[in-house]
Design an enzyme around this catalytic site. Sequence first.
Site, PDB file in Angstrom:
ATOM      1  N   ARG A   1      -3.391 -22.937 106.634  1.00 37.48           N
ATOM      2  CA  ARG A   1      -2.093 -22.501 107.170  1.00 37.48           C
ATOM      3  C   ARG A   1      -2.256 -21.360 108.165  1.00 37.48           C
ATOM      4  O   ARG A   1      -1.456 -21.218 109.076  1.00 37.48           O
ATOM      5  CB  ARG A   1      -1.182 -22.022 106.028  1.00 37.48           C
ATOM      6  CG  ARG A   1      -0.671 -23.152 105.169  1.00 37.48           C
ATOM      7  CD  ARG A   1       0.311 -22.626 104.178  1.00 37.48           C
ATOM      8  NE  ARG A   1       1.297 -21.811 104.868  1.00 37.48           N
ATOM      9  CZ  ARG A   1       2.147 -20.984 104.285  1.00 37.48           C
ATOM     10  NH1 ARG A   1       2.117 -20.869 102.983  1.00 37.48           N
ATOM     11  NH2 ARG A   1       3.004 -20.295 104.981  1.00 37.48           N
TER      12      ARG A   1
ATOM     13  N   ILE B   1       4.780  -4.421  98.413  1.00 37.59           N
ATOM     14  CA  ILE B   1       5.625  -5.285  99.253  1.00 37.59           C
ATOM     15  C   ILE B   1       6.125  -6.517  98.482  1.00 37.59           C
ATOM     16  O   ILE B   1       7.310  -6.832  98.506  1.00 37.59           O
ATOM     17  CB  ILE B   1       4.881  -5.747 100.535  1.00 37.59           C
ATOM     18  CG1 ILE B   1       4.324  -4.537 101.295  1.00 37.59           C
ATOM     19  CG2 ILE B   1       5.798  -6.586 101.435  1.00 37.59           C
ATOM     20  CD1 ILE B   1       5.341  -3.637 101.964  1.00 37.59           C
TER      21      ILE B   1
ATOM     22  N   ASP C   1      -1.080  -8.150 103.563  1.00 36.89           N
ATOM     23  CA  ASP C   1      -1.883  -9.344 103.879  1.00 36.89           C
ATOM     24  C   ASP C   1      -3.393  -9.072 103.843  1.00 36.89           C
ATOM     25  O   ASP C   1      -4.185  -9.985 104.033  1.00 36.89           O
ATOM     26  CB  ASP C   1      -1.495  -9.904 105.263  1.00 36.89           C
ATOM     27  CG  ASP C   1      -0.085 -10.463 105.271  1.00 36.89           C
ATOM     28  OD1 ASP C   1       0.462 -10.715 104.182  1.00 36.89           O
ATOM     29  OD2 ASP C   1       0.483 -10.645 106.369  1.00 36.89           O
TER      30      ASP C   1
ATOM     31  N   CYS D   1       8.279 -18.077  96.050  1.00 36.20           N
ATOM     32  CA  CYS D   1       6.989 -18.643  96.442  1.00 36.20           C
ATOM     33  C   CYS D   1       5.890 -17.943  95.663  1.00 36.20           C
ATOM     34  O   CYS D   1       6.160 -17.059  94.849  1.00 36.20           O
ATOM     35  CB  CYS D   1       6.778 -18.566  97.944  1.00 36.20           C
ATOM     36  SG  CYS D   1       6.156 -17.009  98.521  1.00 36.20           S
TER      37      CYS D   1
ATOM     38  N   LYS E   1      -1.096 -15.754 113.798  1.00 36.19           N
ATOM     39  CA  LYS E   1      -0.120 -16.693 113.223  1.00 36.19           C
ATOM     40  C   LYS E   1       1.256 -16.048 113.135  1.00 36.19           C
ATOM     41  O   LYS E   1       2.260 -16.652 113.506  1.00 36.19           O
ATOM     42  CB  LYS E   1      -0.589 -17.110 111.818  1.00 36.19           C
ATOM     43  CG  LYS E   1       0.499 -17.746 110.985  1.00 36.19           C
ATOM     44  CD  LYS E   1       0.062 -18.034 109.569  1.00 36.19           C
ATOM     45  CE  LYS E   1       0.205 -16.918 108.586  1.00 36.19           C
ATOM     46  NZ  LYS E   1       1.536 -16.706 108.003  1.00 36.19           N
ATOM     47  N   ASN E   2       1.306 -14.806 112.656  1.00 31.83           N
ATOM     48  CA  ASN E   2       2.623 -14.201 112.418  1.00 31.83           C
ATOM     49  C   ASN E   2       3.293 -13.705 113.696  1.00 31.83           C
ATOM     50  O   ASN E   2       4.434 -13.242 113.664  1.00 31.83           O
ATOM     51  CB  ASN E   2       2.505 -13.073 111.388  1.00 31.83           C
ATOM     52  CG  ASN E   2       2.227 -13.640 110.004  1.00 31.83           C
ATOM     53  OD1 ASN E   2       2.361 -14.837 109.782  1.00 31.83           O
ATOM     54  ND2 ASN E   2       1.826 -12.781 109.077  1.00 31.83           N
TER      55      ASN E   2
ATOM     56  N   ARG F   1      10.961 -13.187  97.149  1.00 36.01           N
ATOM     57  CA  ARG F   1      11.226 -13.279  98.577  1.00 36.01           C
ATOM     58  C   ARG F   1      12.634 -13.754  98.974  1.00 36.01           C
ATOM     59  O   ARG F   1      12.799 -14.811  99.592  1.00 36.01           O
ATOM     60  CB  ARG F   1      10.168 -14.163  99.248  1.00 36.01           C
ATOM     61  CG  ARG F   1       8.776 -13.630  99.040  1.00 36.01           C
ATOM     62  CD  ARG F   1       7.737 -14.394  99.795  1.00 36.01           C
ATOM     63  NE  ARG F   1       7.706 -14.096 101.206  1.00 36.01           N
ATOM     64  CZ  ARG F   1       6.864 -14.647 102.064  1.00 36.01           C
ATOM     65  NH1 ARG F   1       5.998 -15.534 101.647  1.00 36.01           N
ATOM     66  NH2 ARG F   1       6.885 -14.322 103.330  1.00 36.01           N
TER      67      ARG F   1
HETATM   68  N1  EPU Z   1      12.948  -9.000 101.476  1.00 32.00           N
HETATM   69  C1  EPU Z   1      14.171  -8.957 100.859  1.00 32.00           C
HETATM   70  N2  EPU Z   1      15.243  -9.503 101.513  1.00 32.00           N
HETATM   71  C2  EPU Z   1      15.129 -10.078 102.733  1.00 32.00           C
HETATM   72  C3  EPU Z   1      13.876 -10.099 103.378  1.00 32.00           C
HETATM   73  C4  EPU Z   1      12.786  -9.550 102.710  1.00 32.00           C
HETATM   74  O1  EPU Z   1      14.308  -8.469  99.746  1.00 32.00           O
HETATM   75  O2  EPU Z   1      16.134 -10.569 103.270  1.00 32.00           O
HETATM   76  C5  EPU Z   1      11.789  -8.449 100.781  1.00 32.00           C
HETATM   77  C6  EPU Z   1      10.705  -9.495 100.529  1.00 32.00           C
HETATM   78  O3  EPU Z   1      10.975 -10.213  99.349  1.00 32.00           O
HETATM   79  C7  EPU Z   1       9.460  -8.659 100.452  1.00 32.00           C
HETATM   80  C8  EPU Z   1       9.738  -7.543 101.464  1.00 32.00           C
HETATM   81  O4  EPU Z   1      11.160  -7.507 101.634  1.00 32.00           O
HETATM   82  O5  EPU Z   1       9.359  -8.118  99.162  1.00 32.00           O
HETATM   83  C9  EPU Z   1       9.078  -7.715 102.811  1.00 32.00           C
HETATM   84  O6  EPU Z   1       9.369  -8.994 103.315  1.00 32.00           O
HETATM   85  P1  EPU Z   1       9.371  -9.307 104.867  1.00 32.00           P
HETATM   86  O7  EPU Z   1      10.705  -9.861 105.226  1.00 32.00           O
HETATM   87  O8  EPU Z   1       8.888  -8.120 105.601  1.00 32.00           O
HETATM   88  O9  EPU Z   1       8.264 -10.448 104.958  1.00 32.00           O
HETATM   89  P2  EPU Z   1       8.342 -11.818 105.739  1.00 32.00           P
HETATM   90  O10 EPU Z   1       8.974 -11.643 107.055  1.00 32.00           O
HETATM   91  O11 EPU Z   1       8.854 -12.872 104.849  1.00 32.00           O
HETATM   92  C10 EPU Z   1       6.063 -11.449 106.976  1.00 32.00           C
HETATM   93  C11 EPU Z   1       4.778 -12.198 107.130  1.00 32.00           C
HETATM   94  C12 EPU Z   1       4.010 -12.157 105.818  1.00 32.00           C
HETATM   95  C13 EPU Z   1       3.733 -10.693 105.495  1.00 32.00           C
HETATM   96  C14 EPU Z   1       5.055  -9.920 105.416  1.00 32.00           C
HETATM   97  C15 EPU Z   1       4.879  -8.439 105.174  1.00 32.00           C
HETATM   98  C16 EPU Z   1       5.331 -13.875 108.766  1.00 32.00           C
HETATM   99  C17 EPU Z   1       5.564 -15.297 109.099  1.00 32.00           C
HETATM  100  N3  EPU Z   1       5.067 -13.585 107.493  1.00 32.00           N
HETATM  101  O12 EPU Z   1       6.790 -12.108 105.939  1.00 32.00           O
HETATM  102  O13 EPU Z   1       2.778 -12.831 106.044  1.00 32.00           O
HETATM  103  O14 EPU Z   1       3.069 -10.599 104.258  1.00 32.00           O
HETATM  104  O15 EPU Z   1       5.787 -10.094 106.653  1.00 32.00           O
HETATM  105  O16 EPU Z   1       4.088  -7.883 106.145  1.00 32.00           O
HETATM  106  O17 EPU Z   1       5.362 -13.017 109.644  1.00 32.00           O
HETATM  107  C18 EPU Z   1       0.845 -14.022 105.426  1.00 32.00           C
HETATM  108  O18 EPU Z   1       0.576 -14.097 106.643  1.00 32.00           O
HETATM  109  O19 EPU Z   1       0.021 -14.335 104.531  1.00 32.00           O
HETATM  110  C19 EPU Z   1       2.166 -13.536 105.028  1.00 32.00           C
HETATM  111  C20 EPU Z   1       2.679 -13.734 103.805  1.00 32.00           C
END
Ligand code: EPU
Length: 420
Positions: free
Chosen positions: A399, A329, A307, A118, A24-25, A123
């Site tokens: 999802r 995280i 995850d 969320c 998915k990701n 986030r």
């Molecule tokens: N963060 C910030 N600022 C930003 C972006 C992120 O502070 O601009 C923080 C977030 O709040 C979090 C951390 O940095 O505390 C990591 O967030 P990241 O941006 O890496 O996560 P994401 O891209 O929103 C993806 C996956 C998640 C997975 C995380 C971490 C997708 C669509 N989602 O989320 O997947 O947990 O990386 O590996 O790729 C899931 O599949 O259940 C899921 C939540």
Amino acid sequence: MEKIRIIGNSNLQLKGKVKISGAKNAVLPAIAACLLTGEKVRLKNVPLVKDVFSILTLMKELGAEYNIKKNSLSIEIKKIESDEASYQLVRAMRASILVLGPLLARFGKAMVALPGGCAIGSRPIDLHMHGLEKLGASISLKHGYIKAEAKKLCGKEIEFERKTVGGTENLIMAACLAHGETVLKNCSLEPEVISLCRLLAKMGAKIDGIGHETIRINGVKELGGASHEIIPDRIEAGTFLVAGALTRGNIVLTSVQPNHLHTVIEKLRYAGAKIETIKNHSLRITGSEEIMPQDVTTSPYPGFPTDMQAQFIVLMTQANGTSIITETIFDRRFSHINELLRLGANIEISGDKAKVRGKTPLSGAETIATDLRASASLVLAGLIANGETIINETEHLDRGYEKLEEKIKSLGAYIERIRK
Ligand code: EPU
């Protein structure tokens, strides 16, 4: 409202073979990347999960035409019809934010709803926005929307303050069509980021350093069509590995990339499970009678994935001793614990740590899941909890897991969906 019903049994041993779906990701950013070209992109091994249909709905609103047959998707955006990702869609799926970079790069503007908090944490998306600003976008926030504009993005050096998977993906996509060279530092190393880079390279992007923390991108005028296979879902695979260890079962997972699961496999081995790689793309797990406690701290790839935290906690409820699970995280990713307590688990939360005392017999109960991986952990717990477990709000599970009940059922468990 649909529910999942499991009749669990502490003696259950899952046995058989299960094919792991596409990630998915990995597919979500791949679909967003299609916005960067007017030509057709073909994606194979696409998991048919709700998040994929949500992003396709968004892509259609933006002007995409697509065709999905079995697990193959072809998608084409000749002309942009709208540059707006609505609040309804972004709320339903935060990954909608991934259209921000590509829309801005190809069409010079984008309006994307701010996702807000969320179930797993606050986030923010500040790192995505700061990065795009550095590339020359002007960004303002109005009425809950990010309004981004740029006549032409220009390459710059950008260092992420902290690792962000989505931020890295958004910036890579934007930089592909920016003028000149972009250097991105402290990039996320997740296999899903690498998979996106490989797709972009097939589309004609000039990317150096794929799989490294520093990535250099030389912007090109336009990208073309490509064909790309989505990598196997390492979190789905990890969930089935935990199911094998938890039930002292014997499960073969096919269509996996064992090297993407290195840290998870290592922890499961320390916990007592036997895991063998068969012909590079399959794994066999044989659970052991005794499960050893393990401390785990989630961290960005190649660390232990957040995850997989909820699923691993369930395994540790059956370990002979105490484990400390630290979540680094996300700031609110322990919602499954209160539900596990209702099944009889002995877990104490203190800040970012969960102290899991094993071994505790679990007994079935009615539960509610608040996010995707929390739901998966409740399914796992339900398998070994004696009696009936009901999991409400199955939409979270849908999802991100393709045919989960069907796959688990094929391994010998009693699991069904109740539709009312
Ligand atoms: N963060 C910030 N600022 C930003 C972006 C992120 O502070 O601009 C923080 C977030 O709040 C979090 C951390 O940095 O505390 C990591 O967030 P990241 O941006 O890496 O996560 P994401 O891209 O929103 C993806 C996956 C998640 C997975 C995380 C971490 C997708 C669509 N989602 O989320 O997947 O947990 O990386 O590996 O790729 C899931 O599949 O259940 C899921 C939540």
